[in-house]
Design a protein around this motif. Structure first.
Motif, PDB file in Angstrom:
ATOM      1  N   TYR A 220     -15.188 -19.284  29.807  1.00  0.00           N
ATOM      2  CA  TYR A 220     -15.898 -20.377  28.970  1.00  0.00           C
ATOM      3  C   TYR A 220     -15.481 -21.554  29.503  1.00  0.00           C
ATOM      4  CZ  TYR A 220     -15.284 -15.922  26.386  1.00  0.00           C
ATOM      5  OH  TYR A 220     -15.547 -14.655  25.866  1.00  0.00           O
ATOM      6  N   GLY A 221     -16.489 -22.644  28.819  1.00  0.00           N
ATOM      7  CA  GLY A 221     -16.277 -24.003  29.239  1.00  0.00           C
ATOM      8  C   GLY A 221     -15.146 -24.718  28.922  1.00  0.00           C
ATOM      9  N   ASP A 222     -14.794 -24.358  27.627  1.00  0.00           N
ATOM     10  CA  ASP A 222     -13.684 -25.007  26.787  1.00  0.00           C
ATOM     11  C   ASP A 222     -13.224 -23.859  25.856  1.00  0.00           C
ATOM     12  OD1 ASP A 222     -15.315 -24.891  24.573  1.00  0.00           O
ATOM     13  OD2 ASP A 222     -16.070 -26.929  25.329  1.00  0.00           O
ATOM     14  N   MET A 223     -11.956 -24.209  25.234  1.00  0.00           N
ATOM     15  CA  MET A 223     -11.210 -23.370  24.332  1.00  0.00           C
ATOM     16  C   MET A 223     -12.276 -23.004  23.249  1.00  0.00           C
ATOM     17  SD  MET A 223      -8.681 -21.431  23.570  1.00  0.00           S
ATOM     18  CE  MET A 223      -7.545 -22.200  24.536  1.00  0.00           C
ATOM     19  N   ASP A 224     -12.965 -24.201  22.412  1.00  0.00           N
ATOM     20  CA  ASP A 224     -13.905 -23.856  21.288  1.00  0.00           C
ATOM     21  C   ASP A 224     -15.015 -22.854  21.662  1.00  0.00           C
ATOM     22  OD1 ASP A 224     -15.048 -24.665  18.782  1.00  0.00           O
ATOM     23  OD2 ASP A 224     -16.758 -25.070  20.034  1.00  0.00           O
ATOM     24  N   SER A 225     -15.389 -22.828  22.825  1.00  0.00           N
ATOM     25  CA  SER A 225     -16.490 -21.831  23.339  1.00  0.00           C
ATOM     26  C   SER A 225     -15.865 -20.448  23.478  1.00  0.00           C
ATOM     27  CB  SER A 225     -16.998 -22.263  24.466  1.00  0.00           C
ATOM     28  OG  SER A 225     -17.960 -23.535  24.625  1.00  0.00           O
ATOM     29  N   ALA A 226     -14.675 -20.348  24.048  1.00  0.00           N
ATOM     30  CA  ALA A 226     -13.892 -19.053  23.954  1.00  0.00           C
ATOM     31  C   ALA A 226     -13.773 -18.529  22.799  1.00  0.00           C
ATOM     32  CB  ALA A 226     -12.653 -19.341  24.902  1.00  0.00           C
ATOM     33  N   VAL A 227     -13.400 -19.275  21.838  1.00  0.00           N
ATOM     34  CA  VAL A 227     -13.102 -18.674  20.252  1.00  0.00           C
ATOM     35  C   VAL A 227     -14.344 -18.322  19.685  1.00  0.00           C
ATOM     36  CG1 VAL A 227     -12.444 -19.141  17.904  1.00  0.00           C
ATOM     37  CG2 VAL A 227     -10.877 -20.044  19.951  1.00  0.00           C
ATOM     38  N   ARG A 228     -15.448 -19.020  19.841  1.00  0.00           N
ATOM     39  CA  ARG A 228     -16.565 -18.961  19.171  1.00  0.00           C
ATOM     40  C   ARG A 228     -17.030 -17.559  19.775  1.00  0.00           C
ATOM     41  NH1 ARG A 228     -19.809 -23.934  20.277  1.00  0.00           N
ATOM     42  NH2 ARG A 228     -21.535 -22.578  19.615  1.00  0.00           N
ATOM     43  N   GLY A 229     -17.166 -17.587  21.151  1.00  0.00           N
ATOM     44  CA  GLY A 229     -17.603 -16.237  21.804  1.00  0.00           C
ATOM     45  C   GLY A 229     -16.979 -15.163  21.514  1.00  0.00           C
ATOM     46  N   LEU A 230     -15.722 -15.063  21.629  1.00  0.00           N
ATOM     47  CA  LEU A 230     -15.044 -13.743  21.410  1.00  0.00           C
ATOM     48  C   LEU A 230     -15.307 -13.280  19.603  1.00  0.00           C
ATOM     49  CD1 LEU A 230     -11.887 -14.485  22.948  1.00  0.00           C
ATOM     50  CD2 LEU A 230     -13.565 -12.578  23.565  1.00  0.00           C
ATOM     51  N   LEU A 231     -15.140 -14.392  18.820  1.00  0.00           N
ATOM     52  CA  LEU A 231     -15.631 -13.897  17.349  1.00  0.00           C
ATOM     53  C   LEU A 231     -16.880 -13.347  17.374  1.00  0.00           C
ATOM     54  CD1 LEU A 231     -14.108 -17.217  15.585  1.00  0.00           C
ATOM     55  CD2 LEU A 231     -13.140 -14.899  15.456  1.00  0.00           C
ATOM     56  N   SER A 232     -17.848 -13.730  18.076  1.00  0.00           N
ATOM     57  CA  SER A 232     -19.202 -13.322  18.018  1.00  0.00           C
ATOM     58  C   SER A 232     -19.377 -11.910  18.279  1.00  0.00           C
ATOM     59  CB  SER A 232     -20.258 -14.081  18.748  1.00  0.00           C
ATOM     60  OG  SER A 232     -20.233 -13.842  20.165  1.00  0.00           O
ATOM     61  N   THR A 233     -18.560 -11.197  18.966  1.00  0.00           N
ATOM     62  CA  THR A 233     -18.353  -9.818  19.352  1.00  0.00           C
ATOM     63  C   THR A 233     -18.242  -8.848  18.134  1.00  0.00           C
ATOM     64  OG1 THR A 233     -16.034  -9.590  19.561  1.00  0.00           O
ATOM     65  CG2 THR A 233     -17.365 -10.391  21.635  1.00  0.00           C
ATOM     66  N   GLY A 234     -17.795  -9.279  17.307  1.00  0.00           N
ATOM     67  CA  GLY A 234     -17.586  -8.406  16.017  1.00  0.00           C
ATOM     68  C   GLY A 234     -16.147  -7.922  15.988  1.00  0.00           C
ATOM     69  N   LEU A 235     -15.415  -8.008  17.053  1.00  0.00           N
ATOM     70  CA  LEU A 235     -14.079  -7.311  17.220  1.00  0.00           C
ATOM     71  C   LEU A 235     -13.295  -8.073  16.435  1.00  0.00           C
ATOM     72  CD1 LEU A 235     -14.304  -6.545  21.008  1.00  0.00           C
ATOM     73  CD2 LEU A 235     -14.673  -4.910  19.317  1.00  0.00           C
ATOM     74  N   PHE A 236     -13.342  -9.169  15.843  1.00  0.00           N
ATOM     75  CA  PHE A 236     -12.435  -9.723  14.987  1.00  0.00           C
ATOM     76  C   PHE A 236     -12.941  -9.670  13.380  1.00  0.00           C
ATOM     77  CE2 PHE A 236     -11.444 -11.271  19.049  1.00  0.00           C
ATOM     78  CZ  PHE A 236     -10.310 -11.246  19.107  1.00  0.00           C
ATOM     79  N   ASP A 237     -13.911  -8.891  12.962  1.00  0.00           N
ATOM     80  CA  ASP A 237     -14.459  -8.934  11.579  1.00  0.00           C
ATOM     81  C   ASP A 237     -13.318  -8.565  10.606  1.00  0.00           C
ATOM     82  OD1 ASP A 237     -16.581  -9.793  12.857  1.00  0.00           O
ATOM     83  OD2 ASP A 237     -18.035  -8.363  12.358  1.00  0.00           O
ATOM     84  N   ALA A 238     -12.717  -7.468  11.249  1.00  0.00           N
ATOM     85  CA  ALA A 238     -11.597  -6.738  10.271  1.00  0.00           C
ATOM     86  C   ALA A 238     -10.421  -7.733   9.924  1.00  0.00           C
ATOM     87  CB  ALA A 238     -11.264  -5.562  10.688  1.00  0.00           C
ATOM     88  N   ALA A 239     -10.125  -8.477  10.820  1.00  0.00           N
ATOM     89  CA  ALA A 239      -9.020  -9.354  11.102  1.00  0.00           C
ATOM     90  C   ALA A 239      -9.483 -10.676   9.695  1.00  0.00           C
ATOM     91  CB  ALA A 239      -8.688  -9.779  12.205  1.00  0.00           C
ATOM     92  N   VAL A 240     -10.730 -11.042  10.152  1.00  0.00           N
ATOM     93  CA  VAL A 240     -11.212 -12.041   9.209  1.00  0.00           C
ATOM     94  C   VAL A 240     -11.158 -11.541   7.663  1.00  0.00           C
ATOM     95  CG1 VAL A 240     -13.385 -13.559   8.520  1.00  0.00           C
ATOM     96  CG2 VAL A 240     -12.529 -13.176  11.170  1.00  0.00           C
ATOM     97  N   ARG A 241     -11.552 -10.307   7.567  1.00  0.00           N
ATOM     98  CA  ARG A 241     -11.504  -9.807   6.310  1.00  0.00           C
ATOM     99  C   ARG A 241     -10.189  -9.656   5.505  1.00  0.00           C
ATOM    100  NH1 ARG A 241     -15.598  -6.519   8.525  1.00  0.00           N
ATOM    101  NH2 ARG A 241     -14.201  -4.685   8.755  1.00  0.00           N
ATOM    102  N   ALA A 242      -9.205  -9.425   6.533  1.00  0.00           N
ATOM    103  CA  ALA A 242      -7.739  -9.222   6.118  1.00  0.00           C
ATOM    104  C   ALA A 242      -7.213 -10.296   5.819  1.00  0.00           C
ATOM    105  CB  ALA A 242      -7.229  -8.472   7.119  1.00  0.00           C
ATOM    106  N   THR A 243      -7.450 -11.438   6.434  1.00  0.00           N
ATOM    107  CA  THR A 243      -6.819 -12.844   6.249  1.00  0.00           C
ATOM    108  C   THR A 243      -7.904 -13.823   6.068  1.00  0.00           C
ATOM    109  OG1 THR A 243      -7.102 -13.277   8.837  1.00  0.00           O
ATOM    110  CG2 THR A 243      -5.149 -12.154   7.703  1.00  0.00           C
ATOM    111  N   ASP A 244      -7.999 -14.743   6.899  1.00  0.00           N
ATOM    112  CA  ASP A 244      -9.409 -15.721   6.553  1.00  0.00           C
ATOM    113  C   ASP A 244      -9.722 -16.219   7.895  1.00  0.00           C
ATOM    114  OD1 ASP A 244      -7.849 -18.565   7.230  1.00  0.00           O
ATOM    115  OD2 ASP A 244      -6.645 -17.323   5.934  1.00  0.00           O
ATOM    116  N   PRO A 245     -10.570 -16.720   8.049  1.00  0.00           N
ATOM    117  CA  PRO A 245     -11.360 -17.512   9.440  1.00  0.00           C
ATOM    118  C   PRO A 245     -10.466 -18.201  10.133  1.00  0.00           C
ATOM    119  CG  PRO A 245     -13.041 -17.329   7.686  1.00  0.00           C
ATOM    120  CD  PRO A 245     -11.753 -16.927   7.080  1.00  0.00           C
ATOM    121  N   ALA A 246      -9.947 -19.191   9.246  1.00  0.00           N
ATOM    122  CA  ALA A 246      -9.088 -20.219   9.960  1.00  0.00           C
ATOM    123  C   ALA A 246      -7.944 -19.733  10.674  1.00  0.00           C
ATOM    124  CB  ALA A 246      -8.498 -21.146   8.852  1.00  0.00           C
TER     125      ALA A 246
END
Length: 280
Positions: A220-246
């Motif tokens: 990834y070109g930078d940290m922001d892109s890495a976070v956005r790219g990995l979140l787009s996989t859907g593998l963190f959806d359950a974590a977002v539901r359990a806590t919050d996106p931030a």
């Protein structure tokens, strides 16, 4: 061949929800999907994908794997349940510069409405399994619908994450597991098992006929892109539901920090596995 699209409106409750869905789909298409191109190319090269290939791509996402196959002359059809990703696949395959005799269809839902005897001779499932709880079970219904659409001896390609010790991203994905386990919520990361792909093939009545491993580093070109790219996989959806996106974004960035290089880029070497199975 005239491209065919099945229109589908996303089941969202607000414009904000719809915007989040579209943003994640765009992040997948622009940042994350390209990470698996070496896997697509290795499979297509081994199976000699070309003008004689009639390919059905399960969970085709934004259609990059289909585009690569179409560039080799294959006639391609993609299926996905995400309407935002289907829209992006349409841009690439129907409205883009793909030859009209290669792009066949991008369909919402299952491919059971395809007509003719054995309309496909290759099925691919390029969304890697063996990383999220329940993902091997989730692939079974799609295969049950797809396998009857290929003839005897046709190849069905399954893909999965490699061993955790060969995948630097595995340590980052444990963030999802930790957040969901803390709140006793189902979902999240799990370690890949050696026979994940073979077990899925057996349940679908397929016979293994070779396998391989492909290096697919996540860069990834930078940290922001890495976070956005990995979140787009859907593998963190359950974590977002359990806590919050931030909170998920914060902990994900912390987990990525060991992979941050001096020039600001993020680099994680990974190995993915594919299994070629045949319809008896």
């Amino acid at each position: 061949m005239t491209p065919t699209l099945v229109q589908h409106h996303p089941n969202t409750t607000s414009p904000t929800a719809y915007t989040r869905v579209c943003t994640r789909a765009r992040d997948w298409a622009e940042i994350q999907e390209r990470m698996l191109v070496p896997l697509y190319e290795a499979v297509y090269e081994r199976l000699e994908v070309g003008p004689a290939t009639r390919l059905l791509g399960l969970d085709c996402g934004a259609g990059l794997a289909l585009l690569v196959a179409a560039s080799r002359g294959a006639k391609v059809t993609g299926v996905d349940t995400d309407p935002a990703l289907i829209a992006l696949a349409r841009e690439r395959l129907v409205d883009g510069a793909v030859a009209p005799d290669t792009a066949a269809a991008v369909i919402h839902g299952c491919p059971s409405d395809a007509t003719g005897p054995a309309p496909y001779n290759l099925v691919t499932a390029f969304e890697p399994i063996g990383c999220a709880a329940g993902d091997t079970d989730g692939l079974t219904p799609a295969l049950d619908a797809a396998v009857p659409l290929v003839g005897r001896g046709s190849a069905v390609v399954l893909t999965g994450w490699g061993p955790p010790e060969r995948c630097a991203t595995s340590a980052v994905l444990r963030v999802a597991c930790r957040l969901t386990d803390t709140l006793r919520t189902s979902g999240g990361w799990r370690p890949a098992l050696r026979d994940d792909l073979e077990d899925v093939a057996a349940r679908a009545g397929l016979k293994p006929d070779g396998s391989g491993r492909v290096a697919c580093p996540f860069g990834y070109g930078d940290m922001d892109s890495a976070v956005r790219g990995l979140l787009s996989t859907g593998l963190f959806d359950a974590a977002v539901r359990a806590t919050d996106p931030a909170q998920v974004e914060k902990e994900l960035a912390e987990a990525l920090h060991p992979h941050l290089r001096a020039d600001g880029t993020v680099w994680m070497p990974n190995v993915f596995r594919y299994l070629i199975a045949r319809k008896p």
